[in-house]
Write a protein that holds these residues in place. Structure first.
Motif, PDB file in Angstrom:
ATOM      1  N   HIS A 185     -93.868   5.952 -58.873  1.00  0.00           N
ATOM      2  CA  HIS A 185     -94.753   6.331 -57.913  1.00  0.00           C
ATOM      3  C   HIS A 185     -94.004   7.798 -56.936  1.00  0.00           C
ATOM      4  CE1 HIS A 185     -98.047   3.460 -57.660  1.00  0.00           C
ATOM      5  NE2 HIS A 185     -97.064   2.772 -58.395  1.00  0.00           N
ATOM      6  N   VAL A 208     -87.554   2.397 -58.027  1.00  0.00           N
ATOM      7  CA  VAL A 208     -88.567   1.765 -58.890  1.00  0.00           C
ATOM      8  C   VAL A 208     -89.345   0.689 -58.114  1.00  0.00           C
ATOM      9  CG1 VAL A 208     -87.718   1.960 -61.420  1.00  0.00           C
ATOM     10  CG2 VAL A 208     -86.847   0.507 -59.937  1.00  0.00           C
ATOM     11  N   ALA A 209     -90.455   0.115 -58.644  1.00  0.00           N
ATOM     12  CA  ALA A 209     -91.101  -0.914 -58.200  1.00  0.00           C
ATOM     13  C   ALA A 209     -91.071  -0.981 -56.728  1.00  0.00           C
ATOM     14  CB  ALA A 209     -90.623  -2.178 -58.733  1.00  0.00           C
ATOM     15  N   ALA A 210     -91.659   0.120 -55.944  1.00  0.00           N
ATOM     16  CA  ALA A 210     -91.434   0.235 -54.418  1.00  0.00           C
ATOM     17  C   ALA A 210     -92.100  -1.144 -54.008  1.00  0.00           C
ATOM     18  CB  ALA A 210     -91.993   1.655 -53.958  1.00  0.00           C
ATOM     19  N   PRO A 211     -91.351  -1.283 -52.900  1.00  0.00           N
ATOM     20  CA  PRO A 211     -92.165  -2.721 -52.161  1.00  0.00           C
ATOM     21  C   PRO A 211     -93.826  -2.147 -51.732  1.00  0.00           C
ATOM     22  CG  PRO A 211     -90.071  -2.412 -51.225  1.00  0.00           C
ATOM     23  CD  PRO A 211     -90.089  -1.087 -52.272  1.00  0.00           C
ATOM     24  N   THR A 212     -94.495  -3.198 -51.875  1.00  0.00           N
ATOM     25  CA  THR A 212     -96.033  -2.794 -51.924  1.00  0.00           C
ATOM     26  C   THR A 212     -96.495  -2.065 -50.583  1.00  0.00           C
ATOM     27  OG1 THR A 212     -96.006  -5.057 -50.890  1.00  0.00           O
ATOM     28  CG2 THR A 212     -96.784  -5.109 -52.905  1.00  0.00           C
TER      29      THR A 212
END
Lengths: 191, 431
Positions: free
Chosen positions: B167, B282-286
């Protein structure tokens, strides 16, 4: 002698109820938040593992799940158990990660025409676990989630229906099929 | 009754044993503690706008975009107009649809100056900032794109911008002028351009991507340009250029690139390349998207900063992992800090050498007295010494911990441990 504190903010997090813990977390009590984390981190870790989050992504996944839990605590109404609610968040996140991972793998395979080497985490070199992961990996995500919640996490069909958002009958049906597919997969492996 | 409680054959036994074993897969204490360090840090971050509000905001934005497009088509078809991109879809925040947003002869229905429009624009939702979404400009077009967290990109003509799998905004081609407000402590904003990642805390800078090169020019503040595990730092007035395809033969010779030898046109050259952890938003918090957190803790060993060490550990060679990490630990930055901490962890839990672990944790805190993992190192030392039966040393460490971390949420645990240690000392008169 110094002044004695008469404030008794919280008993040990280990003995207080989930509802109380949530209430304290909402008021910004970091000790309570830590207590909640400690209470549910092993559960989330185990659940994420069983849903196929690989060991090298698991720490990040658990972190993201708890951040999502923290950010959403104000929306927790208490209708369901806290654990059920956390399972719901964790399941969604794990499935999302799985989808991304499969897309990445597909892309890699398309580009490289070869499967990248995977190295097993030494802490998980157990034959039983490796075999189980292979069998679980063959299940579709919905069936896998139900099987894991029932057989590993020990939830009831009612609780599972709350987590996955489907009727209880559907839970039983998915569980039945998942079990049957698991045994078939195991038989193939054995033979 | 347990399913397959009495297995009838080998296959059923396999399944049952696997399920029983999986119940014990709860992660180790150190992992939980390390994750907690990051969770606690992120928990103190300011919260972003909730998903429900976004639904209304997006709905309004959709309507505004539709009206804007209509108004433009109707009245403003002159080329060269400066355009604002507003939210165009109201899908759920988690949607990962594959769509391409081409503003075409883009439009703006907003009135007032460009600056006003920019301030009033709405940030795209997560689904619109996701991988696969592309914003392109044609000849004579310029587009303002809100990137979340107050960051804004002005995409010049003939440019294209998308979002990568993490993202992060990605400049595919052309020029983007970015203005990033100062980020909360520990948070960084990242932009990808070719093989490079530009990270900033708060600044204004341009990113240019041509068919051969990537360039960064800093107007205000400080940015870092990363490739793999190396970075260069650019201050205001500095510019940097590297090849778009640094691995191609001749690329580094004709145009020095990250990480081998960056070329800068700064009057005072930026800091030398230093080994550091590649930013991994990565995998940013929602709730957090374009503004990614600072590099995360590694997954197992020193992390992505030490892939060789990680491989060594996974292939059952912890001694080699420590050896590799010790080289990383000699450097600077987050990678060195993580490596220094992880060496001790491996010594403690893989090599089962608690004394060596204590020495390594002690070395860690000497080198990184205010490091992110300082609290964890202190706690680990206390616990390891207590487990070794070194009551006096453990007690001294526990007391030091309580003095050093008066606000720590682990204070009670350490206090309890100290009480037990004191009791043990009194009963057994241990040294």
């Amino acid at each position: 002698m110094g002044p004695k504190s008469t404030r008794n903010p919280l008993p040990s997090p280990a003995v207080i109820a989930d509802a109380e813990l949530v209430r304290a977390c909402r008021s910004g009590d970091m000790l309570a938040w830590r207590g909640l984390y400690e209470r549910y981190a092993p559960l989330v870790h185990r659940f994420a593992s069983a849903l196929g989050v690989p060991s090298d992504e698991r720490e990040d996944a658990v972190q993201d799940i708890f951040i999502a839990v923290y950010r959403s605590l104000k929306h927790f109404r208490g209708d369901a158990q806290l654990s059920t609610w956390i399972y719901r968040i964790a399941a969604r996140h794990a499935i999302r990660l799985g989808r991304r991972r499969r897309a990445r793998e597909a892309m890699r395979l398309t580009m490289l025409k070869e499967k990248p080497a995977t190295i097993a985490d030494p802490s998980e070199r157990s034959t039983q676990l490796a075999t189980l992961d292979r069998m679980l990996g063959k299940l579709p995500p919905k069936k896998r989630t139900v099987l894991v919640l029932f057989e590993i996490e020990g939830l009831s069909a009612k609780e599972i229906s709350d987590v996955v958002g489907c009727p209880e009958n559907t839970v039983w049906s998915r569980l039945h099929h998942a079990r049957s597919e698991m045994v078939k997969a195991a038989r193939r492996m054995v033979s | 009754m347990t399913w397959l409680g009495e297995p009838q054959d080998e296959a059923e036994r396999l399944v049952r044993e696997g399920l029983d074993r999986a119940k014990q897969r709860v992660g180790d204490e150190v992992t939980h503690r390390r994750v907690w360090a990051k969770v606690a840090e992120a928990s103190t971050m300011p919260e972003r706008v909730s998903g429900r509000r976004w639904i209304w905001v997006s709905a309004a934005a959709t309507a505004a975009a539709a009206v804007g497009l209509f108004a433009y088509v109707r009245y403003y078809q002159a080329p060269g107009a400066s355009v604002d991109i507003v939210s165009v879809a109201a899908g759920p925040a988690t949607t990962e649809s594959e769509k391409s947003e081409d503003p075409g002869p883009a439009a703006s229905a907003s009135s007032g100056s460009a600056q006003e429009r920019q301030e009033n624009q709405l940030a795209p939702q997560e689904s619109e900032r996701g991988p696969g979404n592309v914003i392109r400009t044609r000849q004579g077009e310029r587009v303002h794109v809100s990137l979340g967290g107050g960051a804004v990109a002005e995409l010049d003509e003939n440019s294209a911008m998308t979002w990568d799998a993490q993202h992060r905004p990605t400049i595919q081609r052309g020029i983007a002028r970015l203005a990033v407000p100062h980020q909360p402590p520990g948070w960084r904003f990242s932009v990808t351009a070719g093989p490079y990642v530009v990270t900033v805390v708060g600044t204004k800078f341009d990113v240019r991507v041509s068919s051969r090169t990537v360039g960064v020019e800093v107007t205000e503040g400080v940015v870092e340009v990363w490739r793999n595990s190396r970075a260069t730092r650019l201050a205001a007035g500095d510019s940097w250029q590297g090849p778009l395809h640094p691995d191609e033969p001749g690329a580094s010779a004709s145009s020095p690139s990250v990480p081998s030898s960056p070329s800068t046109t700064s009057s005072s050259p930026p800091a030398a390349w230093s080994p550091a952890e590649r930013p991994q938003p990565v995998a940013a918090p929602t709730a957090v998207l374009a503004t990614a957190p600072a590099p995360k803790q590694p997954a197992s060993v020193g992390g992505r900063s030490s892939p060789e060490a990680e491989t060594a550990l996974r292939t059952g060679d912890p001694a080699k992992a420590i050896d590799l990490l010790s080289k990383t630990a000699q450097g600077t930055g987050a990678a060195a800090e993580n490596a220094a901490y992880e060496m001790a962890r491996i010594a403690r839990y893989q090599l089962h050498r608690p004394r060596q672990a204590v020495a390594l944790w002690d070395r860690y805190r000497t080198r990184f007295p205010t490091g992110l993992l300082r609290t964890e190192a202190d706690l680990s030392i206390v616990e390891t010494l207590a487990q070794l039966g070194e009551v006096r040393a453990a007690l001294a460490e526990a007391d030091a911990f309580l003095a050093r971390h008066p606000q720590s949420e682990r204070r009670r645990d350490v206090q309890r441990l100290a009480e037990r240690l004191r009791a043990a000392q009194a009963i057994y008169d241990v040294k």
